[in-house]
Design a protein around this motif. Structure first.
Motif, PDB file in Angstrom:
ATOM      1  N   ARG A 188       4.382   0.981   3.487  1.00  0.00           N
ATOM      2  CA  ARG A 188       5.437   1.907   3.059  1.00  0.00           C
ATOM      3  C   ARG A 188       4.906   3.320   2.859  1.00  0.00           C
ATOM      4  N   ASN A 189       3.659   3.443   2.428  1.00  0.00           N
ATOM      5  CA  ASN A 189       3.091   4.761   2.153  1.00  0.00           C
ATOM      6  C   ASN A 189       2.639   5.481   3.422  1.00  0.00           C
ATOM      7  N   GLY A 190       2.895   4.904   4.582  1.00  0.00           N
ATOM      8  CA  GLY A 190       2.532   5.539   5.840  1.00  0.00           C
ATOM      9  C   GLY A 190       1.160   5.151   6.357  1.00  0.00           C
TER      10      GLY A 190
END
Length: 195
Positions: A168-170
């Protein structure tokens, strides 16, 4: 780059933009529990288990190749430990150069080397770990994956390549052994199985 005789080339590291090579000591051995805690089965039994599980997906007895008389049925714990140590699974994918079949045979080779190093110590035969060609839920189009028969006679599929999984944080993380194990239900069609 010069590699000493105490190292071997593992391959380009996928996360490094400069494509530096990663090396490991020649004495590299996967960590697993001693003594081996699985069971042994004969090749005919393994063929029958595979046929029962995949006959409704085009696998026939003529397309299952068990090349040894006996096979070691490992615990899932043992397989996960060897997969976690896998160097082949971390290599970069290259279409037609090092793709799914190369990953599958490479990981199968790591299991064969592990068995070879432990013959006479705690193993007397190779792993019931092989390669399978077919169509799988997690991959578009024809694919080559691995499979193994565990000590409880259950069959597991294994994605041999440790792909990057987006977070989710890339940032991405590499698949772990837990992510690599797949249910046999995720195989839609099967062309052949070799162990």
């Amino acid at each position: 780059m010069i590699i000493s005789s105490e190292e071997f080339l593992i391959g380009p590291h996928a996360d490094d933009a400069e494509k530096k090579f990663v090396s490991a000591p020649l004495g590299y051995r996967p960590r697993t529990r001693y003594p081996a805690t699985g069971k042994v089965a004969d090749g005919t039994e393994i063929k029958d288990l595979l046929y029962k599980k995949f006959s409704n997906r085009n696998l026939t007895k003529e397309t299952i190749f068990a090349l040894d008389v006996q096979f070691y049925l490992p615990t899932v714990y043992e397989v996960k430990n060897i997969l976690e140590s896998s160097r082949v699974g971390r290599m970069d994918y290259t279409s037609e150069g090092f793709d799914c079949d190369d990953f599958a045979f490479g990981v199968k080779g790591e299991f064969s080397l592990y068995a070879y190093r432990n013959l006479g110590k705690n193993l007397n035969c190779g792993f019931a770990f092989g390669v399978m060609s077919g169509n799988f839920e997690w991959e578009a189009g024809p694919h080559m994956a691995c499979f193994f028969v565990a000590q409880n006679r259950r069959i597991y599929l294994v994605e041999p390549r440790k792909k990057l999984i987006p977070r989710r944080n890339g940032r991405a993380r590499r698949m772990g052994a837990r992510d690599q194990l797949k249910s046999p239900k995720k195989c839609f069609a099967c062309k052949f199985a070799l162990l």
